[in-house]
Every structure is written in structure tokens, then in C-alpha cells.
Design a protein around this motif. Structure first.
Motif, PDB file in Angstrom:
ATOM      1  N   LEU A 108       0.996  -0.937  -0.361  1.00  0.00           N
ATOM      2  CA  LEU A 108      -0.421   0.098  -0.174  1.00  0.00           C
ATOM      3  C   LEU A 108       0.881   0.962   0.245  1.00  0.00           C
ATOM      4  O   LEU A 108       0.324   2.311  -0.879  1.00  0.00           O
ATOM      5  CB  LEU A 108      -1.024   0.405   1.375  1.00  0.00           C
ATOM      6  N   LYS A 109       1.751   1.035   0.553  1.00  0.00           N
ATOM      7  CA  LYS A 109       2.559   2.608   0.549  1.00  0.00           C
ATOM      8  C   LYS A 109       3.655   2.143  -1.067  1.00  0.00           C
ATOM      9  O   LYS A 109       3.978   4.387  -1.586  1.00  0.00           O
ATOM     10  CB  LYS A 109       4.349   1.703   1.743  1.00  0.00           C
ATOM     11  N   ALA A 110       3.969   1.522  -1.457  1.00  0.00           N
ATOM     12  CA  ALA A 110       4.724   2.045  -2.554  1.00  0.00           C
ATOM     13  C   ALA A 110       3.072   1.753  -4.160  1.00  0.00           C
ATOM     14  O   ALA A 110       3.382   2.443  -4.279  1.00  0.00           O
ATOM     15  CB  ALA A 110       4.728   0.058  -2.975  1.00  0.00           C
ATOM     16  N   THR A 111       2.106   1.725  -3.750  1.00  0.00           N
ATOM     17  CA  THR A 111       0.807   2.138  -4.160  1.00  0.00           C
ATOM     18  C   THR A 111       0.633   3.472  -4.518  1.00  0.00           C
ATOM     19  O   THR A 111       0.808   4.256  -5.643  1.00  0.00           O
ATOM     20  CB  THR A 111      -0.083   1.628  -4.071  1.00  0.00           C
ATOM     21  N   ALA A 112       0.858   4.157  -3.388  1.00  0.00           N
ATOM     22  CA  ALA A 112       0.771   5.868  -2.885  1.00  0.00           C
ATOM     23  C   ALA A 112       1.903   6.193  -4.026  1.00  0.00           C
ATOM     24  O   ALA A 112       1.548   7.044  -4.401  1.00  0.00           O
ATOM     25  CB  ALA A 112       0.694   5.806  -1.875  1.00  0.00           C
ATOM     26  N   SER A 113       3.549   5.500  -3.653  1.00  0.00           N
ATOM     27  CA  SER A 113       4.675   6.473  -4.327  1.00  0.00           C
ATOM     28  C   SER A 113       4.024   6.294  -5.352  1.00  0.00           C
ATOM     29  O   SER A 113       4.403   7.224  -6.364  1.00  0.00           O
ATOM     30  CB  SER A 113       5.342   5.581  -3.751  1.00  0.00           C
ATOM     31  N   VAL A 114       3.793   5.124  -6.559  1.00  0.00           N
ATOM     32  CA  VAL A 114       3.557   5.059  -7.528  1.00  0.00           C
ATOM     33  C   VAL A 114       2.762   5.976  -8.298  1.00  0.00           C
ATOM     34  O   VAL A 114       2.834   5.877  -9.663  1.00  0.00           O
ATOM     35  CB  VAL A 114       3.497   3.597  -7.820  1.00  0.00           C
ATOM     36  N   LEU A 115       1.759   5.891  -7.710  1.00  0.00           N
ATOM     37  CA  LEU A 115       0.527   6.870  -7.970  1.00  0.00           C
ATOM     38  C   LEU A 115       1.091   8.227  -8.457  1.00  0.00           C
ATOM     39  O   LEU A 115       0.126   8.853  -8.855  1.00  0.00           O
ATOM     40  CB  LEU A 115      -1.215   6.832  -7.813  1.00  0.00           C
ATOM     41  N   ALA A 116       1.562   8.287  -7.060  1.00  0.00           N
ATOM     42  CA  ALA A 116       2.225   9.968  -7.212  1.00  0.00           C
ATOM     43  C   ALA A 116       3.258  10.219  -8.414  1.00  0.00           C
ATOM     44  O   ALA A 116       2.638  11.696  -8.817  1.00  0.00           O
ATOM     45  CB  ALA A 116       2.725  10.461  -5.814  1.00  0.00           C
ATOM     46  N   SER A 117       3.949   8.761  -8.528  1.00  0.00           N
ATOM     47  CA  SER A 117       5.043   9.683  -9.510  1.00  0.00           C
ATOM     48  C   SER A 117       4.195   9.719 -10.892  1.00  0.00           C
ATOM     49  O   SER A 117       5.366  10.799 -11.005  1.00  0.00           O
ATOM     50  CB  SER A 117       6.190   9.301  -9.183  1.00  0.00           C
ATOM     51  N   LEU A 118       4.196   8.533 -10.891  1.00  0.00           N
ATOM     52  CA  LEU A 118       3.891   8.597 -12.348  1.00  0.00           C
ATOM     53  C   LEU A 118       2.236   9.985 -13.013  1.00  0.00           C
ATOM     54  O   LEU A 118       1.903  10.424 -14.208  1.00  0.00           O
ATOM     55  CB  LEU A 118       2.446   6.728 -12.678  1.00  0.00           C
ATOM     56  N   SER A 119       1.534  10.198 -11.928  1.00  0.00           N
ATOM     57  CA  SER A 119       0.724  11.197 -12.034  1.00  0.00           C
ATOM     58  C   SER A 119       1.103  12.535 -12.177  1.00  0.00           C
ATOM     59  O   SER A 119      -0.030  13.359 -12.386  1.00  0.00           O
ATOM     60  CB  SER A 119      -1.197  11.212 -11.196  1.00  0.00           C
ATOM     61  N   SER A 121       0.620  13.940  -8.817  1.00  0.00           N
ATOM     62  CA  SER A 121       0.073  14.754  -8.169  1.00  0.00           C
ATOM     63  C   SER A 121       0.195  13.948  -6.947  1.00  0.00           C
ATOM     64  O   SER A 121       1.348  13.215  -6.843  1.00  0.00           O
ATOM     65  CB  SER A 121      -1.302  14.369  -8.525  1.00  0.00           C
ATOM     66  N   ALA A 122      -0.628  14.042  -5.928  1.00  0.00           N
ATOM     67  CA  ALA A 122      -0.837  12.932  -5.158  1.00  0.00           C
ATOM     68  C   ALA A 122      -1.581  11.612  -4.987  1.00  0.00           C
ATOM     69  O   ALA A 122      -2.066  11.406  -5.216  1.00  0.00           O
ATOM     70  CB  ALA A 122      -1.243  13.692  -3.706  1.00  0.00           C
ATOM     71  N   GLY A 123      -0.250  10.822  -4.175  1.00  0.00           N
ATOM     72  CA  GLY A 123      -1.386   9.273  -4.638  1.00  0.00           C
ATOM     73  C   GLY A 123      -1.704   9.495  -2.825  1.00  0.00           C
ATOM     74  O   GLY A 123      -1.209   9.540  -2.136  1.00  0.00           O
ATOM     75  N   VAL A 124      -3.247   8.495  -2.646  1.00  0.00           N
ATOM     76  CA  VAL A 124      -3.210   8.444  -1.406  1.00  0.00           C
ATOM     77  C   VAL A 124      -4.105   6.392  -1.301  1.00  0.00           C
ATOM     78  O   VAL A 124      -4.726   5.952  -2.447  1.00  0.00           O
ATOM     79  CB  VAL A 124      -4.205   8.959  -1.344  1.00  0.00           C
ATOM     80  N   VAL A 125      -4.177   6.134  -0.786  1.00  0.00           N
ATOM     81  CA  VAL A 125      -4.169   5.018  -0.776  1.00  0.00           C
ATOM     82  C   VAL A 125      -5.471   4.667   0.809  1.00  0.00           C
ATOM     83  O   VAL A 125      -4.569   4.709   1.944  1.00  0.00           O
ATOM     84  CB  VAL A 125      -2.818   3.870  -0.949  1.00  0.00           C
ATOM     85  N   GLY A 236       3.810  12.349  -2.899  1.00  0.00           N
ATOM     86  CA  GLY A 236       3.390  12.854  -3.506  1.00  0.00           C
ATOM     87  C   GLY A 236       3.523  14.533  -3.012  1.00  0.00           C
ATOM     88  O   GLY A 236       2.655  15.317  -3.897  1.00  0.00           O
ATOM     89  N   LEU A 237       3.131  14.831  -2.180  1.00  0.00           N
ATOM     90  CA  LEU A 237       2.785  16.400  -1.756  1.00  0.00           C
ATOM     91  C   LEU A 237       4.035  17.499  -2.374  1.00  0.00           C
ATOM     92  O   LEU A 237       3.441  18.813  -2.838  1.00  0.00           O
ATOM     93  CB  LEU A 237       2.886  16.136   0.113  1.00  0.00           C
ATOM     94  N   LYS A 238       5.219  17.163  -2.110  1.00  0.00           N
ATOM     95  CA  LYS A 238       6.036  18.207  -3.426  1.00  0.00           C
ATOM     96  C   LYS A 238       5.155  17.839  -4.997  1.00  0.00           C
ATOM     97  O   LYS A 238       5.719  18.847  -5.786  1.00  0.00           O
ATOM     98  CB  LYS A 238       7.314  17.031  -3.098  1.00  0.00           C
ATOM     99  N   MET A 309      -8.189   3.554  -3.513  1.00  0.00           N
ATOM    100  CA  MET A 309      -6.955   4.369  -4.006  1.00  0.00           C
ATOM    101  C   MET A 309      -7.125   5.571  -5.016  1.00  0.00           C
ATOM    102  O   MET A 309      -8.073   5.182  -5.607  1.00  0.00           O
ATOM    103  CB  MET A 309      -5.372   3.060  -4.343  1.00  0.00           C
ATOM    104  N   GLY A 310      -6.164   6.306  -5.235  1.00  0.00           N
ATOM    105  CA  GLY A 310      -6.389   7.435  -6.095  1.00  0.00           C
ATOM    106  C   GLY A 310      -5.536   8.221  -6.298  1.00  0.00           C
ATOM    107  O   GLY A 310      -4.426   8.389  -5.735  1.00  0.00           O
ATOM    108  N   ILE A 311      -5.872   9.956  -7.200  1.00  0.00           N
ATOM    109  CA  ILE A 311      -5.191  10.198  -6.799  1.00  0.00           C
ATOM    110  C   ILE A 311      -5.679  11.790  -6.635  1.00  0.00           C
ATOM    111  O   ILE A 311      -6.885  11.737  -7.133  1.00  0.00           O
ATOM    112  CB  ILE A 311      -4.375  11.113  -8.162  1.00  0.00           C
ATOM    113  N   ILE A 312      -5.194  12.547  -5.483  1.00  0.00           N
ATOM    114  CA  ILE A 312      -5.527  14.396  -6.088  1.00  0.00           C
ATOM    115  C   ILE A 312      -4.795  15.200  -6.225  1.00  0.00           C
ATOM    116  O   ILE A 312      -3.650  15.145  -6.551  1.00  0.00           O
ATOM    117  CB  ILE A 312      -5.143  15.221  -4.613  1.00  0.00           C
ATOM    118  N   GLY A 313      -5.502  16.080  -7.143  1.00  0.00           N
ATOM    119  CA  GLY A 313      -4.455  17.060  -7.981  1.00  0.00           C
ATOM    120  C   GLY A 313      -5.644  17.949  -8.585  1.00  0.00           C
ATOM    121  O   GLY A 313      -6.748  18.018  -8.085  1.00  0.00           O
ATOM    122  N   PRO A 314      -5.155  18.983  -9.915  1.00  0.00           N
ATOM    123  CA  PRO A 314      -6.038  20.308 -10.052  1.00  0.00           C
ATOM    124  C   PRO A 314      -6.623  19.738 -11.221  1.00  0.00           C
ATOM    125  O   PRO A 314      -6.285  18.293 -11.305  1.00  0.00           O
ATOM    126  CB  PRO A 314      -4.891  21.177 -10.564  1.00  0.00           C
TER     127      PRO A 314
END
Length: 342
Positions: A108-119, A121-125, A236-238, A309-314
Motif C-alpha cells: 500500500l505504501k508503494a502504491t501511493a508512491s507509484v500513483l504520485a510519481s506517474l501522475s 500529483s498526490a497519491g492516496v491509498v 507526492g505532496l511536493k 486508492m487514487g490521486i488528488i490534483g488540479p
């Protein structure tokens, strides 16, 4: 008013352009950069109509247009053409999981990182609630006198220990027979199902060891799950600082949402119970979500839906790639969690 093919074509080009450039879009830009087949004057006329219908807005009377939340909603529901993730992108996602020791928390930690990196944006699980975890194995160990240690190994990899006191001193062989009966009949069920359905059914069947019926009430009570709040994994907050560049108010808004665990748990928890990928645009979700979009999908352990899971962004995110990214990742995670749970 239903949108004509001309309206749809101009709206799609406008949103595509705004997502890419993050500035108001005018008729000249659409004429120069998009193969629309209309004159600048005709494009201006359609843009005006789209604005009157609420799909576009003007920041200034002489400036270009930007999409409204209604415009984004129609764009996502009717105009987005989903790209197939490239083999390289899929491999990159899969490689992240190959580094894991296939424990639920690591996945689940890796999933948040993958979603953030590839989008970008911020990844949330949203992790599974404790009550949704299912039993893989139970063992009763004699400790002393009437005290017994009940060890429950869950499919997520969690190990739960409960000290229980029975009505007398049971031998280890007697406890083994009770454990075996439970394993044969309760494996694969969550704790509430075992308490409310499995054990009452076994009591009616009367085909187990006699000792089971004497201790079933105590064992069932000890299986009450820990109702501590579910885990949230955010990465992915940064990325958001770059995505909301020069939009400090919206940046603070989205950061406050990511800091509100109750909001995130409620939002992602709602969509964990459904199949498919969902897009929440702006105030669809919450009054604080102006300028923000969430793309979310649930994941499973076997047939049981256990989290989201998902991503949050503009709102001007690349929906063409973000939607298949969340879809592919949720299916991959479901497969891995199901595999480690067996």
C-alpha cells in the motif's frame, strides 16, 4: 441544451489546451494549434455559446476561456479518450512491487508512491478496515490452567493474539481439535462474519468436537476486531507545489484536504464499495474542493472489497492518462493482495 458535435469538438480542444498550458484559451490558439476545420470567427461563436451554457468561463472580457467544473465533468464523462498505458509504464509500476516482500503495508505504501510519481500529483491509498481482514489460520495454545492463547493469522499478514479464559483446563490435544474445526469452517471469513454467521451455523450443525460447543461463546467474543481507524498512505505532496504554482490559495486548499484524515477516509471509503474508476471534480465532492479533482478506484482481496486508492490534483490534470493509471494499478494491487492472502 444538448451539445452538438461542433460544441463537443471545441470544448475538448479547449480543455486539452488548458490542461497542457494552464492559461486561458482563445479562438486564435484553437485555430492555429488544433485541426478543427472552422474559421476563427466560427470558433469564437462556439466558445461564446459554450460559455453561455456554463461549460466555459472568462477571466476577463477580452481574454480566452477556461473550463468550468461543469465543463470538466462533461469532458471526463463524454470526451476523454483513454490512452493504453505503455509497456514501459506498466513495467515501471510492476517493478516497484517486485522490491516488496509482499506484505500488505509495503504494497500500500508503494502504491501511493507509484500513483504520485506517474501522475505528478498526490497519491492516496486507504488501507482496509481491521474488520474486513479475513482469517487465514487460527491456533489455540494452552498457557496455564484455564488460560489459552488464541493466535489468529489474517490474510493481510497481520497476526492477532488474544488471551482467553475457558471453563476448565483443556489439554493441548483438545485445543488442537477445536482449532482444526475452526480452520476447516471459518477460514476466509472476516471476524464479524465468523461471529454473526459462521459460529451460529456451526452450533446448529452439531458435527464438531463436543468441546467446541462449550467454548464457542468465549472464542467468538475474543474475535471482536480492533476498530481503530484505518491506515492512510499519502505520497507526492511536493508534486502539488509545482502543479499549483502561482495558485497559493488552491495549494493551501488541497493541502488542507490531504491533512483532513476524516475527509479522506470518508471520500475514498465511499468509492471502495464500488467497481470501476470514479472522478470527483471540484465541489462534486466537498465545498473545499474548488479547482481540485480526485480519481479513485477500489481494490480487493479475493472477492471482498477492502479499500480504495487514487490521486488528488488540479482539475487540469491529464485525465487521458490518470484514469487508466488508477484503473491498472488498482487491478494489479488486487491481484497481489489476493495472492499473498492465500
Amino acid at each position: 441544451m444538448e451539445l452538438s458535435q461542433r460544441h463537443r469538438m471545441i470544448l475538448k480542444a479547449t480543455v486539452d489546451e488548458f490542461i497542457q498550458e494552464n492559461r486561458p484559451v482563445g479562438s486564435k490558439t484553437l485555430f492555429d494549434k488544433h485541426d478543427i476545420g472552422l474559421s476563427p470567427a466560427s470558433i469564437r461563436s462556439v466558445l461564446k455559446e459554450l460559455e453561455e451554457m456554463g461549460y466555459l468561463a472568462s477571466r476577463h472580457t477580452s481574454g480566452g476561456r477556461i473550463p468550468t467544473e461543469i465543463g470538466y465533468r462533461f469532458y471526463v464523462d463524454s470526451l476523454v479518450v483513454l490512452y493504453e498505458l505503455t509497456i514501459k509504464e506498466k513495467q515501471r509500476i510492476q517493478e516497484e512491487y517486485l522490491k516488496m516482500q509482499f506484505k500488505l503495508e509495503q504494497i500500500l505504501k508503494a502504491t501511493a508512491s507509484v500513483l504520485a510519481s506517474l501522475s505528478n500529483s498526490a497519491g492516496v491509498v486507504l488501507g482496509p478496515a481491521k474488520s474486513l481482514d479475513t482469517l487465514k489460520h487460527v491456533e489455540l495454545i494452552h498457557v496455564h490452567g484455564d488460560e489459552v492463547l488464541m493466535i489468529m493469522v489474517m490474510r493481510s499478514g497481520a497476526v492477532l493474539n488474544r488471551n482467553v479464559f475457558l471453563d476448565r483446563n483443556y489439554s493441548q490435544e483438545e485445543l488442537y481439535q477445536i482449532s482444526k474445526y475452526l480452520n476447516d469452517n471459518a477460514k476466509g471469513y472476516d471476524m464479524f462474519e465468523i461471529q454473526g454467521k459462521v459460529i451460529p451455523s456451526l452450533l446448529l450443525r452439531k458435527d464438531g468436537p463436543l468441546d467446541f460447543y462449550k467454548v464457542s461463546g468465549v472464542l467468538a467474543a475474543a474475535m471482536t476486531p480492533d476498530n481503530s481507524e484505518v491506515s492512510l498512505y499519502i505520497d507526492g505532496l511536493k508534486n502539488l507545489y509545482g502543479r499549483f504554482k502561482d495558485e497559493e490559495e488552491k495549494l493551501n486548499q488541497v493541502l488542507s484536504l490531504l491533512d483532513d484524515k476524516r475527509f479522506l477516509t470518508g471520500m475514498f471509503g465511499e468509492y471502495s464499495e464500488h467497481d470501476g474508476v470514479y472522478t470527483v471534480i471540484g465541489k462534486d465532492g466537498d465545498g473545499r474542493m474548488g479547482g481540485v479533482s480526485i480519481i479513485t478506484s477500489g481494490y480487493r482481496m479475493g472477492e471482498k472489497r477492502i479499500g480504495a486508492m487514487g490521486i488528488i490534483g488540479p482539475q487540469r490534470m491529464d485525465y487521458h492518462r490518470a484514469l487508466p493509471l488508477v484503473d491498472f494499478t488498482s487491478k494489479l494491487v488486487s491481484e497481489m493482495i489476493t495472492r499473498i492472502s492465500k
